[in-house]
Every structure is written in structure tokens, then in C-alpha cells.
Design a protein around this motif. Structure first.
Motif, PDB file in Angstrom:
ATOM      1  N   ARG A  23       0.827  -1.207   0.000  1.00 60.49           N
ATOM      2  CA  ARG A  23       0.000   0.000   0.000  1.00 60.49           C
ATOM      3  C   ARG A  23       0.860   1.255   0.000  1.00 60.49           C
ATOM      4  NH1 ARG A  23      -5.546   0.882   3.312  1.00 60.49           N
ATOM      5  NH2 ARG A  23      -5.735   3.136   3.166  1.00 60.49           N
ATOM      6  N   LEU A  24       1.896   1.259   0.799  1.00 61.28           N
ATOM      7  CA  LEU A  24       2.754   2.446   0.884  1.00 61.28           C
ATOM      8  C   LEU A  24       3.550   2.654  -0.405  1.00 61.28           C
ATOM      9  CD1 LEU A  24       4.100   2.054   4.535  1.00 61.28           C
ATOM     10  CD2 LEU A  24       2.198   3.477   3.732  1.00 61.28           C
ATOM     11  N   LEU A  25       4.018   1.537  -0.982  1.00 58.00           N
ATOM     12  CA  LEU A  25       4.790   1.645  -2.226  1.00 58.00           C
ATOM     13  C   LEU A  25       3.947   2.191  -3.366  1.00 58.00           C
ATOM     14  CD1 LEU A  25       6.880  -1.658  -2.264  1.00 58.00           C
ATOM     15  CD2 LEU A  25       7.754   0.668  -2.038  1.00 58.00           C
ATOM     16  N   THR A  26       2.669   1.847  -3.402  1.00 58.65           N
ATOM     17  CA  THR A  26       1.820   2.204  -4.544  1.00 58.65           C
ATOM     18  C   THR A  26       0.907   3.399  -4.271  1.00 58.65           C
ATOM     19  OG1 THR A  26       0.194   0.542  -3.847  1.00 58.65           O
ATOM     20  CG2 THR A  26       1.862  -0.150  -5.445  1.00 58.65           C
ATOM     21  N   LEU A  27       1.239   4.178  -3.273  1.00 61.78           N
ATOM     22  CA  LEU A  27       0.469   5.403  -3.043  1.00 61.78           C
ATOM     23  C   LEU A  27       0.594   6.327  -4.245  1.00 61.78           C
ATOM     24  CD1 LEU A  27       1.221   6.441   0.663  1.00 61.78           C
ATOM     25  CD2 LEU A  27      -0.990   5.756  -0.293  1.00 61.78           C
ATOM     26  N   PRO A  28      -0.497   6.813  -4.829  1.00 56.80           N
ATOM     27  CA  PRO A  28      -0.390   7.760  -5.945  1.00 56.80           C
ATOM     28  C   PRO A  28       0.330   9.035  -5.498  1.00 56.80           C
ATOM     29  CG  PRO A  28      -2.608   6.868  -5.787  1.00 56.80           C
ATOM     30  CD  PRO A  28      -1.889   6.452  -4.532  1.00 56.80           C
ATOM     31  N   ARG A  29       1.256   9.467  -6.321  1.00 54.97           N
ATOM     32  CA  ARG A  29       2.032  10.662  -5.985  1.00 54.97           C
ATOM     33  C   ARG A  29       2.668  11.230  -7.244  1.00 54.97           C
ATOM     34  NH1 ARG A  29       4.379   5.986  -4.293  1.00 54.97           N
ATOM     35  NH2 ARG A  29       6.526   5.540  -4.903  1.00 54.97           N
ATOM     36  N   GLU A  30       3.261  12.382  -7.121  1.00 53.92           N
ATOM     37  CA  GLU A  30       3.965  12.995  -8.242  1.00 53.92           C
ATOM     38  C   GLU A  30       5.424  12.577  -8.173  1.00 53.92           C
ATOM     39  OE1 GLU A  30       5.107  17.448  -9.895  1.00 53.92           O
ATOM     40  OE2 GLU A  30       3.296  17.150  -8.714  1.00 53.92           O
ATOM     41  N   VAL A  31       5.871  11.866  -9.199  1.00 54.33           N
ATOM     42  CA  VAL A  31       7.253  11.387  -9.240  1.00 54.33           C
ATOM     43  C   VAL A  31       8.055  12.343 -10.124  1.00 54.33           C
ATOM     44  CG1 VAL A  31       8.783   9.483  -9.843  1.00 54.33           C
ATOM     45  CG2 VAL A  31       6.496   9.002  -8.922  1.00 54.33           C
ATOM     46  N   LEU A  32       9.011  13.028  -9.531  1.00 59.44           N
ATOM     47  CA  LEU A  32       9.846  13.964 -10.276  1.00 59.44           C
ATOM     48  C   LEU A  32      10.782  13.209 -11.220  1.00 59.44           C
ATOM     49  CD1 LEU A  32      10.743  16.410  -7.368  1.00 59.44           C
ATOM     50  CD2 LEU A  32       8.929  16.643  -9.089  1.00 59.44           C
ATOM     51  N   PRO A  33      11.201  13.847 -12.322  1.00 55.66           N
ATOM     52  CA  PRO A  33      12.085  13.152 -13.277  1.00 55.66           C
ATOM     53  C   PRO A  33      13.312  12.523 -12.625  1.00 55.66           C
ATOM     54  CG  PRO A  33      11.289  15.191 -14.235  1.00 55.66           C
ATOM     55  CD  PRO A  33      10.800  15.177 -12.824  1.00 55.66           C
ATOM     56  N   ALA A  34      13.906  13.211 -11.657  1.00 50.77           N
ATOM     57  CA  ALA A  34      15.107  12.680 -11.019  1.00 50.77           C
ATOM     58  C   ALA A  34      14.808  11.463 -10.154  1.00 50.77           C
ATOM     59  CB  ALA A  34      15.772  13.762 -10.178  1.00 50.77           C
ATOM     60  N   GLN A  35      13.536  11.251  -9.813  1.00 48.58           N
ATOM     61  CA  GLN A  35      13.155  10.143  -8.938  1.00 48.58           C
ATOM     62  C   GLN A  35      12.675   8.912  -9.714  1.00 48.58           C
ATOM     63  OE1 GLN A  35      10.045  12.228  -6.868  1.00 48.58           O
ATOM     64  NE2 GLN A  35      11.393  12.850  -5.177  1.00 48.58           N
ATOM     65  N   ARG A  36      12.551   9.032 -11.030  1.00 48.63           N
ATOM     66  CA  ARG A  36      11.911   7.961 -11.808  1.00 48.63           C
ATOM     67  C   ARG A  36      12.674   6.650 -11.765  1.00 48.63           C
ATOM     68  NH1 ARG A  36      10.269  11.942 -16.851  1.00 48.63           N
ATOM     69  NH2 ARG A  36       8.526  12.971 -15.764  1.00 48.63           N
ATOM     70  N   GLY A  37      13.990   6.690 -11.883  1.00 45.72           N
ATOM     71  CA  GLY A  37      14.764   5.453 -11.860  1.00 45.72           C
ATOM     72  C   GLY A  37      14.631   4.721 -10.543  1.00 45.72           C
ATOM     73  N   ALA A  38      14.780   5.460  -9.444  1.00 44.32           N
ATOM     74  CA  ALA A  38      14.677   4.834  -8.126  1.00 44.32           C
ATOM     75  C   ALA A  38      13.265   4.327  -7.859  1.00 44.32           C
ATOM     76  CB  ALA A  38      15.092   5.832  -7.047  1.00 44.32           C
ATOM     77  N   THR A  39      12.274   5.087  -8.320  1.00 46.20           N
ATOM     78  CA  THR A  39      10.886   4.670  -8.102  1.00 46.20           C
ATOM     79  C   THR A  39      10.570   3.398  -8.886  1.00 46.20           C
ATOM     80  OG1 THR A  39      10.223   6.968  -7.758  1.00 46.20           O
ATOM     81  CG2 THR A  39       8.481   5.396  -8.242  1.00 46.20           C
TER      82      THR A  39
ATOM     83  N   LEU B  31       2.965   1.067 -12.518  1.00 46.07           N
ATOM     84  CA  LEU B  31       3.740   2.297 -12.706  1.00 46.07           C
ATOM     85  C   LEU B  31       2.831   3.499 -12.935  1.00 46.07           C
ATOM     86  CD1 LEU B  31       6.500   0.878 -15.067  1.00 46.07           C
ATOM     87  CD2 LEU B  31       6.770   1.452 -12.657  1.00 46.07           C
ATOM     88  N   ALA B  32       1.827   3.306 -13.785  1.00 44.99           N
ATOM     89  CA  ALA B  32       0.928   4.417 -14.120  1.00 44.99           C
ATOM     90  C   ALA B  32       0.086   4.825 -12.919  1.00 44.99           C
ATOM     91  CB  ALA B  32       0.028   4.026 -15.288  1.00 44.99           C
ATOM     92  N   ARG B  33      -0.303   3.867 -12.100  1.00 43.87           N
ATOM     93  CA  ARG B  33      -1.156   4.160 -10.947  1.00 43.87           C
ATOM     94  C   ARG B  33      -0.431   4.993  -9.904  1.00 43.87           C
ATOM     95  NH1 ARG B  33      -2.141  -0.698 -10.005  1.00 43.87           N
ATOM     96  NH2 ARG B  33      -0.911  -1.107  -8.141  1.00 43.87           N
ATOM     97  N   VAL B  34       0.871   4.807  -9.796  1.00 47.60           N
ATOM     98  CA  VAL B  34       1.636   5.506  -8.757  1.00 47.60           C
ATOM     99  C   VAL B  34       1.976   6.926  -9.174  1.00 47.60           C
ATOM    100  CG1 VAL B  34       3.860   5.542  -7.566  1.00 47.60           C
ATOM    101  CG2 VAL B  34       2.558   3.421  -7.716  1.00 47.60           C
ATOM    102  N   ASP B  35       2.456   7.086 -10.404  1.00 43.62           N
ATOM    103  CA  ASP B  35       2.935   8.406 -10.844  1.00 43.62           C
ATOM    104  C   ASP B  35       1.803   9.191 -11.491  1.00 43.62           C
ATOM    105  OD1 ASP B  35       4.401  10.585 -11.598  1.00 43.62           O
ATOM    106  OD2 ASP B  35       5.380   9.598 -13.280  1.00 43.62           O
ATOM    107  N   ARG B  36       1.352  10.225 -10.802  1.00 46.77           N
ATOM    108  CA  ARG B  36       0.248  11.032 -11.334  1.00 46.77           C
ATOM    109  C   ARG B  36       0.644  11.770 -12.608  1.00 46.77           C
ATOM    110  NH1 ARG B  36      -0.321  12.862  -5.721  1.00 46.77           N
ATOM    111  NH2 ARG B  36      -2.057  11.781  -4.704  1.00 46.77           N
TER     112      ARG B  36
ATOM    113  N   GLY C 171       5.766   6.655 -19.153  1.00 45.66           N
ATOM    114  CA  GLY C 171       6.063   7.195 -20.483  1.00 45.66           C
ATOM    115  C   GLY C 171       7.523   7.035 -20.855  1.00 45.66           C
ATOM    116  N   ASP C 172       8.424   7.339 -19.928  1.00 36.96           N
ATOM    117  CA  ASP C 172       9.857   7.193 -20.199  1.00 36.96           C
ATOM    118  C   ASP C 172      10.221   5.742 -20.472  1.00 36.96           C
ATOM    119  OD1 ASP C 172      10.316   9.852 -19.943  1.00 36.96           O
ATOM    120  OD2 ASP C 172      11.414   9.743 -18.044  1.00 36.96           O
TER     121      ASP C 172
END
Length: 385
Positions: A121-137, A201-206, A212-213
Motif C-alpha cells: 500500500r505504501l509503495l503504490t500510493l499515488p504521488r507525483e514522481v519527479l524526473p530525477a526520482q523515476r529510476g529509483a521509483t 507504474l501508471a497508478r503511482v505516478d500522477r 512514459g519514459d
């Protein structure tokens, strides 16, 4: 003289440190669960939660063994060690109750299961993932232990093995009937795993940027064997797209003038692989391909195999065995109401009759040619004799 060591702690045989660490984790997790914005609070405690998950099975075993020994040996209730054991047990039970409430789960779930649900649940919380965070996310969301990622690994390996050399539609398929069956079995699971991974992936990153990347990267051939969850996703997606193109080219060529649907392609490719070694093999009816439709597809393929993709001006004569095979396929296909696709196959037979009968008395009966596919095959056999 140093402080006296509690002899009962020594009897825990090294389990005391494990249980004390669990006690501290339980308290911090309970504090987080009790907060108003508990999800956001606990997301910051993910490393702690991972520690709890990794240790929980050992903690359960150690706590159970220690409590049983304390009871069997009548350890005194006032011993700090015994009090500590009961405190760990009480915190564990309180944590389980809190998780059941927060996660709306039944009380029958174990603490390990509840902690696993909390992590998901915590891992898949919808949120805004910044470009610099995409790899780690992406690494966080697609660990190699995730069932969908394990399925992707198997799917990608199979597709690469079967389609890396490409497919020549005229020559058929390079994989065996056994490999084709493995592909038929694995494809639905692989497709489901890909859909689950992309959805995750799509569900987490608003913003949609994370998925897309990765989709753009999946268009490029992998440069090295996949080593991480995201790389396994890219590997499987690339080879799935490559396999679909190859299957489309195969069926578009070998079942012309029919246009098989996307849902039929895999089944037809598997049949082609079997037919290469067993010419009399039949295309079985299935939920994807109905009985009469299977007959029409068989007939189209037999005509392609007999006359060639280019439909030469002077088509070769067929053996009696080949004509009998065409009759059987046509009889099966005639169960289908005559429509546009059946008419296209009928036109192949009419063209053959026209070419064979040109300049003969058969041409006088052109307007009286049979309407059924079996009748046309019979007429074509007569002019070919």
C-alpha cells in the motif's frame, strides 16, 4: 563488581537482541499508524518496514520458543527478561490489530501478511514522481521478487529465444511444435504480467512520466541481459512487440486473402509450426477460432501452400492427396454462412478454375459454377485432371 546479568536473558541463547530490535520497530510502526496522516508518515519509514518484514519470521520463531521455554521452566514473572518477552508479545498483538483496522483486513491474517500488505500500500500510493526520482521509483515498484516481474523474466526469455532470428513468412516458423505449445501457454501469463507492471507504474505516478519514459526505452533493443525489475519489463515489452510483428507478417502472408484477427495470430502460428512436420494436422476449434472459421482458415492456408503467395499465371497441378485435403477443409468451412471472407477464398478457387479452363469447354459454364466452397474445390479438381 559489575551489574548482575539476568540469567534468563542468557537462556535466550542470542535471541534477546533480535526481540529487542523487534520491540523498537513495533513501537515506531505503531506511532506511525496512530498518526493522522499515517500513510505519508509511514512512507518515510519504509526502510524500517523492510527490516520488519525481513526479520518477522525469525522474530515469530524466537518469541514463540522463548515464551514456551519460560512457561516450561517457570521463569519468574518479575524477571526483566520475562517482562520483555511479554511486552514484545503485547506490542506484536497491538500492531496486528492496528494493521487489521487500517488495512480493513480480516483478523485471520498473520502479522507477516499484514506487514506485506502495508508495504504494498505504501509503495503504490499515488504521488507525483519527479524526473530525477523515476529510476529509483521504478526499482522500488518493480522488485525482482514481485510475482509479475518473475513472470516477465520467463516471458522475455522465451520470446527472445523464439524470435531473435526473425520469421520468414514464406519459410514458416523456426520453432518446433513443442516450443510453439510453450509459447501458447506462456503468452497469456506474459501479457497479464506486462499489463500489471505498466498499470502499477501508471497508478503511482500522477504525472505519467515514469511509465512514459520506460515505454520509449522499450522501443529500443536491449543492449545487455536484463538485471533489474525495470530492465526485465523493458526486455519483455520489446520482445513482445517484436513477436507480434512477426506473427502478424506470418499470418497475413500464409492465410491470404483472409485477414486473421490479432486474437487468432498466436493460435495460427502454433498450428503452422505443427503442420510443418505433420501436413495433415488440423486447426482445432477453440474459444478463439470457431469450427467453421477454423475450416476457412485451413482452406486459405492450403490454397496458399498449393499455389504460392504470388498466384502464378500457370498454377501447378495438385496431387489427389492435396485435392482431398482441400475438399475436407472446404466442407468444414461451408458450415460458415457465406460472407465477404468466404467469398475472397472462393475467388481464389474461381481464379484457378478460370486459368485452368481457359480455352476449354469448361469456360462456357462459368456462370454456373457452384456457390459452395466444396463445390468449387470439386470443380477445380476436375479442370486440373
Amino acid at each position: 563488581m559489575g551489574p548482575r546479568v539476568d540469567e534468563y536473558r542468557l537462556r535466550l541463547e542470542g535471541r534477546a537482541e533480535l526481540l529487542e530490535a523487534a520491540q523498537l520497530r513495533y513501537r515506531r510502526l505503531l506511532e506511525g499508524l496512530g498518526a493522522k496522516a499515517w500513510e505519508e508518515r509511514l512512507r518515510k519509514e519504509l526502510p524500517l518496514l523492510k527490516e520488519a518484514l525481513e526479520a518477522q519470521a525469525r522474530v515469530d520463531e524466537a518469541l514463540g520458543a522463548a515464551l514456551r521455554r519460560a512457561q516450561a521452566e517457570s521463569w519468574p514473572a518479575l524477571s526483566p527478561t520475562v517482562q520483555g518477552l511479554h511486552e514484545v508479545q503485547a506490542l506484536r498483538e497491538k500492531l496486528a490489530r492496528s494493521l487489521v483496522q487500517r488495512l480493513a483486513r480480516g483478523p485471520e491474517a498473520s502479522l507477516l501478511e499484514l506487514l506485506t500488505m502495508l508495504e504494498e500500500r505504501l509503495l503504490t500510493l499515488p504521488r507525483e514522481v519527479l524526473p530525477a526520482q523515476r529510476g529509483a521509483t521504478a526499482l522500488e515498484l518493480l522488485p525482482e521478487a514481485l510475482p509479475a516481474v518473475r513472470e516477465l523474466a520467463a516471458f522475455g526469455r522465451l520470446l527472445e529465444a523464439l524470435f531473435a532470428q526473425g520469421i520468414d513468412p514464406e519459410a514458416g516458423v523456426s520453432f518446433s511444435a513443442r516450443e510453439a505449445e510453450a509459447l501458447r501457454q506462456e503468452w497469456p501469463r506474459g501479457e497479464a504480467a506486462l499489463a500489471a507492471a505498466w498499470s502499477r507504474l501508471a497508478r503511482v505516478d500522477r504525472t505519467g512520466g515514469l511509465a512514459g519514459d520506460l515505454r520509449k526505452r522499450a522501443e529500443r533493443a536491449p543492449l545487455h541481459p536484463p538485471r533489474t525489475g525495470p530492465e526485465l519489463l523493458l526486455h519483455a515489452e520489446y520482445w513482445r512487440a517484436s513477436a507480434r510483428r512477426s506473427l502478424e507478417a506470418l499470418v497475413r502472408t500464409r492465410f491470404s486473402p483472409l485477414v486473421p484477427t490479432e486474437a487468432e495470430r498466436l493460435e495460427l502460428a502454433c498450428w503452422v509450426s505443427i503442420r510443418q512436420s505433420e501436413p495433415e494436422a488440423r486447426l482445432s476449434a477453440s474459444p478463439t477460432v470457431a469450427e467453421a472459421r477454423a475450416g476457412l482458415l485451413e482452406l486459405a492456408h492450403e490454397l496458399w501452400a498449393a499455389f504460392g503467395a504470388e498466384r502464378p499465371e500457370d498454377p501447378r497441378s495438385l496431387s489427389d492427396l492435396e485435392w482431398e485435403r482441400l475438399r475436407q477443409r472446404a466442407r468444414r468451412a461451408d458450415q460458415l454462412p457465406q460472407g465477404a471472407e468466404a467469398n475472397r477464398v472462393a475467388d481464389v478457387l474461381r481464379t484457378f478454375i478460370w486459368k485452368r479452363a481457359m480455352g476449354t469447354t469448361v469456360m462456357r459454364g462459368w456462370q454456373e459454377l457452384p456457390h459452395s466452397l466444396e463445390g468449387l474445390v470439386e470443380q477445380a479438381w476436375r479442370v486440373d485432371r
